[in-house]
Scaffold this motif. Structure first.
Motif, mmCIF file in Angstrom:
data_model
loop_
_atom_site.group_PDB
_atom_site.id
_atom_site.type_symbol
_atom_site.label_atom_id
_atom_site.label_comp_id
_atom_site.label_asym_id
_atom_site.label_seq_id
_atom_site.Cartn_x
_atom_site.Cartn_y
_atom_site.Cartn_z
ATOM 1 N N TYR A 153 -1.830 -4.546 0.418
ATOM 2 C CA TYR A 153 -2.075 -3.410 1.303
ATOM 3 C C TYR A 153 -3.196 -3.779 2.281
ATOM 4 C CZ TYR A 153 -3.440 1.109 3.152
ATOM 5 O OH TYR A 153 -3.754 2.136 4.002
ATOM 6 N N ARG A 197 -5.345 -2.318 5.994
ATOM 7 C CA ARG A 197 -5.611 -1.145 6.839
ATOM 8 C C ARG A 197 -6.683 -1.475 7.852
ATOM 9 N NH1 ARG A 197 -9.377 2.516 7.552
ATOM 10 N NH2 ARG A 197 -10.615 1.625 5.847
ATOM 11 N N LEU A 211 0.085 3.178 2.444
ATOM 12 C CA LEU A 211 -0.550 3.185 1.130
ATOM 13 C C LEU A 211 0.314 3.924 0.112
ATOM 14 C CD1 LEU A 211 -2.860 2.554 -0.744
ATOM 15 C CD2 LEU A 211 -4.065 4.588 0.110
ATOM 16 N N LEU A 251 1.676 2.148 -3.374
ATOM 17 C CA LEU A 251 1.419 2.685 -4.710
ATOM 18 C C LEU A 251 2.731 2.997 -5.437
ATOM 19 C CD1 LEU A 251 -1.571 5.089 -3.909
ATOM 20 C CD2 LEU A 251 -1.678 2.881 -5.091
ATOM 21 N N ILE A 277 -2.137 -3.778 -7.038
ATOM 22 C CA ILE A 277 -2.390 -3.724 -5.597
ATOM 23 C C ILE A 277 -3.465 -4.755 -5.230
ATOM 24 C CG2 ILE A 277 -3.165 -2.289 -3.647
ATOM 25 C CD1 ILE A 277 -0.547 -1.322 -4.761
ATOM 26 N N VAL A 290 -6.033 -5.945 -2.244
ATOM 27 C CA VAL A 290 -6.680 -5.581 -0.979
ATOM 28 C C VAL A 290 -7.780 -6.587 -0.691
ATOM 29 C CG1 VAL A 290 -6.190 -3.104 -1.088
ATOM 30 C CG2 VAL A 290 -8.244 -4.019 -2.200
ATOM 31 N N ARG A 328 -10.602 -0.632 1.953
ATOM 32 C CA ARG A 328 -9.304 -0.576 2.655
ATOM 33 C C ARG A 328 -8.463 0.556 2.069
ATOM 34 N NH1 ARG A 328 -10.409 -1.761 6.846
ATOM 35 N NH2 ARG A 328 -12.516 -1.810 6.019
ATOM 36 N N LEU A 329 -8.707 0.914 0.798
ATOM 37 C CA LEU A 329 -7.937 1.956 0.129
ATOM 38 C C LEU A 329 -8.480 3.350 0.454
ATOM 39 C CD1 LEU A 329 -7.636 0.235 -3.352
ATOM 40 C CD2 LEU A 329 -5.767 0.626 -1.745
ATOM 41 N N GLY A 368 -10.248 9.285 -3.922
ATOM 42 C CA GLY A 368 -9.734 7.951 -4.203
ATOM 43 C C GLY A 368 -9.491 7.718 -5.686
ATOM 44 N N LEU A 396 -5.760 7.125 -7.595
ATOM 45 C CA LEU A 396 -5.472 5.910 -8.359
ATOM 46 C C LEU A 396 -5.192 6.231 -9.835
ATOM 47 C CD1 LEU A 396 -8.044 3.399 -6.830
ATOM 48 C CD2 LEU A 396 -5.611 3.636 -6.324
ATOM 49 N N ILE A 455 -6.268 -2.391 -9.235
ATOM 50 C CA ILE A 455 -6.678 -2.864 -7.912
ATOM 51 C C ILE A 455 -7.382 -4.210 -8.055
ATOM 52 C CG2 ILE A 455 -7.995 -2.342 -5.837
ATOM 53 C CD1 ILE A 455 -5.711 -0.371 -6.431
#
Length: 303
Positions: free
Chosen positions: A14, A16, A69, A73, A83, A85, A90-91, A98, A102, A109
């Motif tokens: 992912y 961003r 995102l 997920l 995931i 990153v 970034r998440l 957050g 998750l 992560i």
């Protein structure tokens, strides 16, 4: 913090970037993608896909505006993948939202920045730090924009100069319209729309450089008519002055000047008259006809 021990083989990437790249100094999507692909090759992970978003990660509803995102997920949950990153902000940049998201997805992560899987505590700290940094960035951006607006706002002196310039230009255009009205008396009888077409046909434009219409020509035409009336009143005054000068000239010509060499004789007052009038003034009833003719001459008193 948990080190990766090849317990999982499938991964979903992912990436961003913020909508304001210059302010947050985000890594480009291409750079993030390249780092994720390299990590997957180095560790032998099966990279199922890389999803990306161009959006902020601060708000509580940030997931709604980041479909990438949500897809990452969902895929990780279906394939029992984790995931990847480049770094945790970034998440999310909202700690409460957050962690809640998750936990609901069950995704693990992995952060390339930390080179490990992140625990719930470490994720919370990273999201909180990102939230604080975003707040500082917003404040700095707001102040910079406010300063820029103050600097770009025209000063009072500049505004006054601009108003004077517009007024002068408006008056010049009114003078030009008055010149056109003088060309043909029938122009004064035209409707505003018809008169606007006359001005457009002659190439005259408004103060904004636009063509005339019935609405825009109304005020300038009214001012032009005032100027035209002022001109006519001035012309009438000149005519009256010329008539008075002409009448005065005729009155002077009734008493022609004597010819060259001609001597004008005038009788002197008697001694008795002088005694009665020591200053030499003779009463009107004692002035003879010759003396009266002398006084009627236009050159009387000049020598």
């Amino acid at each position: 913090m948990t080190k990766y021990m090849n317990l999982r083989e499938k991964a979903v990437g992912y990436t961003r970037v913020s909508t304001n790249l210059q302010v947050e100094r985000d890594d480009s999507l291409e750079r993030q993608t390249a780092r994720i692909r390299q990590a997957a090759r180095d560790n032998g992970w099966e990279l199922l896909g890389i999803y990306d978003d161009v959006a902020s990660a601060v708000g509580k509803d940030s997931l709604v505006h980041r479909p990438g995102l949500g897809d990452a997920l969902a895929l990780a949950a279906r394939e029992d993948a984790f995931i990847i990153v480049t770094e945790p902000t970034r998440l999310f940049r909202n700690r409460h939202f957050g962690l809640k998201t998750l936990r609901a997805s069950g995704a693990k992560i992995y952060s390339l920045k930390d080179q490990c899987f992140l625990s719930r505590k470490k994720l919370g700290e990273a999201f909180r730090a990102g939230e604080d940094q975003a707040e500082v960035t917003r404040d700095a951006t707001s102040k910079a924009m406010a300063k820029s607006a103050r600097l770009s706002r025209p000063s009072k002196k500049a505004g006054e100069h601009s108003r004077v310039s517009r007024k002068i230009r408006s008056e010049e255009i009114a003078e030009q319209i008055a010149d056109i009205l003088e060309l043909d008396p029938h122009f004064e009888m035209l409707k505003h729309r018809e008169f606007a077409e006359i001005l457009n046909a002659r190439g005259l434009r408004s103060g904004w450089g636009r063509m005339w219409n019935a609405a825009s020509v109304r005020d300038r035409r009214a001012r032009a008519m005032e100027i035209l009336h002022e001109r006519r009143a001035a012309d009438d005054g000149d005519d009256d002055f010329a008539k008075s000068r002409k009448s005065s000239s005729r009155s002077f010509k009734q008493h022609p000047a004597p010819k060259s060499g001609e001597i004008i004789h005038a009788s002197m007052p008697s001694a008795d008259a002088v005694d009665r009038n020591p200053r030499g003034r003779v009463p009107p009833d004692e002035v003879d006809s010759t003396d009266q003719a002398f006084r009627d001459n236009p050159l009387f008193g000049l020598f």
